[in-house]
Design a protein around this motif. Structure first.
Motif, short mmCIF file in Angstrom:
data_model
loop_
_atom_site.label_atom_id
_atom_site.label_comp_id
_atom_site.label_asym_id
_atom_site.label_seq_id
_atom_site.Cartn_x
_atom_site.Cartn_y
_atom_site.Cartn_z
N LEU A 1 1.02 -1.26 -0.04
CA LEU A 1 0.06 0.10 -0.05
C LEU A 1 0.99 1.20 -0.14
CD1 LEU A 1 -2.82 0.53 0.02
CD2 LEU A 1 -2.98 1.02 2.46
N ALA A 2 1.99 1.27 0.72
CA ALA A 2 2.85 2.30 1.07
C ALA A 2 3.36 2.58 -0.66
CB ALA A 2 4.02 2.15 1.86
N ASP A 3 3.66 1.83 -1.39
CA ASP A 3 4.35 2.04 -2.78
C ASP A 3 3.22 2.92 -3.69
OD1 ASP A 3 6.38 0.32 -2.34
OD2 ASP A 3 5.39 -1.38 -3.06
N LEU A 4 1.94 2.78 -3.24
CA LEU A 4 0.85 3.50 -4.10
C LEU A 4 0.78 5.01 -3.61
CD1 LEU A 4 -1.94 0.70 -4.19
CD2 LEU A 4 0.20 1.14 -5.81
N ASP A 5 1.13 5.20 -2.47
CA ASP A 5 0.93 6.63 -1.84
C ASP A 5 2.36 7.45 -2.19
OD1 ASP A 5 -0.22 8.56 -0.64
OD2 ASP A 5 0.40 8.18 1.36
N ILE B 1 -1.04 7.10 -10.05
CA ILE B 1 -2.47 7.36 -10.43
C ILE B 1 -3.38 6.23 -10.05
CG2 ILE B 1 -4.03 7.83 -12.41
CD1 ILE B 1 -1.76 9.20 -13.65
N ILE B 2 -4.32 6.40 -9.32
CA ILE B 2 -5.03 5.28 -8.71
C ILE B 2 -6.54 5.82 -9.44
CG2 ILE B 2 -6.38 4.24 -6.72
CD1 ILE B 2 -3.18 3.62 -7.17
N GLY B 3 -7.35 4.71 -9.80
CA GLY B 3 -8.75 5.02 -10.48
C GLY B 3 -9.67 4.72 -9.54
N ALA B 4 -10.70 5.32 -9.65
CA ALA B 4 -12.06 5.11 -8.73
C ALA B 4 -13.23 5.59 -9.56
CB ALA B 4 -11.89 5.87 -7.19
N VAL B 5 -14.39 5.20 -9.16
CA VAL B 5 -15.70 5.31 -9.74
C VAL B 5 -16.36 6.76 -9.13
CG1 VAL B 5 -17.96 4.38 -10.55
CG2 VAL B 5 -15.74 3.01 -10.57
N PRO C 1 -16.45 7.63 -14.71
CA PRO C 1 -17.84 7.65 -14.78
C PRO C 1 -18.38 6.46 -14.33
CG PRO C 1 -17.14 7.60 -17.08
CD PRO C 1 -16.00 7.79 -16.12
N ASP C 2 -17.75 5.12 -14.56
CA ASP C 2 -18.31 3.98 -14.18
C ASP C 2 -17.36 2.86 -14.20
OD1 ASP C 2 -17.69 3.16 -17.13
OD2 ASP C 2 -19.54 4.13 -17.56
N LEU C 3 -17.83 1.61 -13.73
CA LEU C 3 -16.61 0.74 -13.43
C LEU C 3 -15.83 0.17 -14.80
CD1 LEU C 3 -15.15 -1.37 -11.49
CD2 LEU C 3 -17.12 -2.81 -11.63
N ILE C 4 -16.78 0.11 -15.91
CA ILE C 4 -16.12 -0.39 -17.18
C ILE C 4 -15.16 0.63 -17.64
CG2 ILE C 4 -16.83 -0.73 -19.55
CD1 ILE C 4 -19.24 -1.52 -18.79
N ALA C 5 -15.18 1.97 -17.51
CA ALA C 5 -14.26 2.75 -18.03
C ALA C 5 -12.81 2.56 -16.96
CB ALA C 5 -14.69 4.33 -18.12
N ALA C 6 -13.11 2.30 -15.73
CA ALA C 6 -12.26 2.33 -14.75
C ALA C 6 -11.19 1.01 -15.05
CB ALA C 6 -12.77 2.32 -13.31
N GLU C 7 -12.00 -0.27 -15.41
CA GLU C 7 -11.30 -1.48 -15.79
C GLU C 7 -10.46 -1.18 -16.76
OE1 GLU C 7 -13.70 -4.90 -16.33
OE2 GLU C 7 -15.01 -4.21 -14.62
N ARG C 8 -10.77 -0.62 -17.88
CA ARG C 8 -10.12 -0.45 -19.13
C ARG C 8 -9.00 0.35 -18.99
NH1 ARG C 8 -15.46 1.18 -23.02
NH2 ARG C 8 -15.92 -1.04 -23.48
N ALA C 9 -8.96 1.50 -17.99
CA ALA C 9 -7.91 2.02 -17.47
C ALA C 9 -6.92 1.20 -16.69
CB ALA C 9 -8.25 3.46 -16.70
N LEU C 10 -7.33 0.56 -15.95
CA LEU C 10 -6.41 -0.38 -15.28
C LEU C 10 -5.55 -1.50 -16.29
CD1 LEU C 10 -5.20 -1.32 -12.71
CD2 LEU C 10 -7.29 -2.99 -12.28
N GLU C 11 -6.52 -1.91 -17.01
CA GLU C 11 -5.86 -2.97 -17.88
C GLU C 11 -4.77 -2.41 -19.06
OE1 GLU C 11 -7.80 -6.25 -21.31
OE2 GLU C 11 -9.00 -5.07 -19.88
N SER C 12 -5.13 -0.97 -19.31
CA SER C 12 -4.31 -0.49 -20.34
C SER C 12 -3.00 0.20 -19.64
CB SER C 12 -5.01 0.50 -20.81
OG SER C 12 -5.19 1.85 -20.14
N GLY C 13 -3.01 0.15 -18.43
CA GLY C 13 -1.90 0.67 -17.69
C GLY C 13 -1.87 2.19 -17.36
N ALA C 14 -2.92 2.87 -17.58
CA ALA C 14 -3.26 4.13 -17.58
C ALA C 14 -3.27 4.31 -16.04
CB ALA C 14 -4.71 4.76 -18.07
N VAL C 15 -3.72 3.64 -15.32
CA VAL C 15 -3.69 3.82 -13.70
C VAL C 15 -2.99 2.78 -13.29
CG1 VAL C 15 -5.67 5.24 -13.71
CG2 VAL C 15 -5.83 2.68 -13.40
#
Length: 212
Positions: free
Chosen positions: A130-134, A139-143, A165-179
């Protein structure tokens, strides 16, 4: 790694306000013969089938409540961000959603007793503490409109919290490495993310566990 942040109560939201406003809402529903229920389309609580039928835990709760009063349920899709305003504007008589009890919401509406809990976690595509993320630059995504977004901002003050705006968009960002990670409520996030073979989601590591 999936890092637990907090355990929070979830519940169904009942009448718009205490006292006469709540009574008027119910009287209007009886006159119409329908109970307008605001729902947020999120697995496993409320989902629309390919044939256009609503299914899920909150749908079952709303149907049972409507049946108890001899009313027909009418489902009104909303988002976490606008559901309270939609309720206040009369677009629905109540909200049936995985909705956390918060002081601001308590001032606006009556709640039922909590009927479940959800664990807010951060899911990443690799092994991280968790400390690595702070850290600045992370960049951390959230809905939008979810307790997870507020918790992520509070627990990760140095990181950038990007709102989707929604979980689908957040998932895509995580999968692509944007977050680097995604803050959301478990268990919903696990089956959703497991569709992607590129993501590795091991066991939960709880940071804090609080009772409602």
């Amino acid at each position: 790694m999936r890092h637990g942040l907090l355990t929070s109560a979830i519940l169904g939201l009942t009448l718009l306000a205490a006292g006469s406003a709540g009574a008027q809402t119910f009287d209007a529903a009886v006159k119409r013969g329908t109970l307008k229920v605001c729902i947020v389309e999120t697995a496993p609580y409320a989902l629309k089938t390919p044939r256009g039928h609503w299914i899920g835990h909150e749908i079952d709760v709303a149907k049972r409540l409507s049946s108890d009063f001899n009313l027909t349920p009418e489902f009104v899709p909303v988002t976490y961000e606008d559901m309270m305003s939609r309720l206040a504007e009369g677009d629905c008589d109540l909200i049936a959603a995985s909705l956390a009890i918060e002081p601001d919401r308590l001032r606006q509406a009556w709640f039922t007793r909590p009927y479940g809990e959800s664990e807010v976690s951060i899911v990443t595509a690799g092994t991280h503490k968790l400390a690595d993320l702070d850290k600045a630059g992370t960049i951390i995504g959230a809905v939008a409109g979810t307790p997870a977004a507020d918790l992520a901002k509070a627990r990760l003050p140095l990181a950038t919290i990007e709102i989707f705006p929604d979980l689908i968009a957040a998932e895509r960002a995580l999968e692509s490495g944007a977050v680097m990670g995604l803050a959301y409520k478990a268990p919903m996030i696990v089956p959703a993310l497991s569709r992607s073979a590129s993501l590795w989601v091991p066991a939960v590591t709880m940071l804090t566990s609080l009772s409602p």
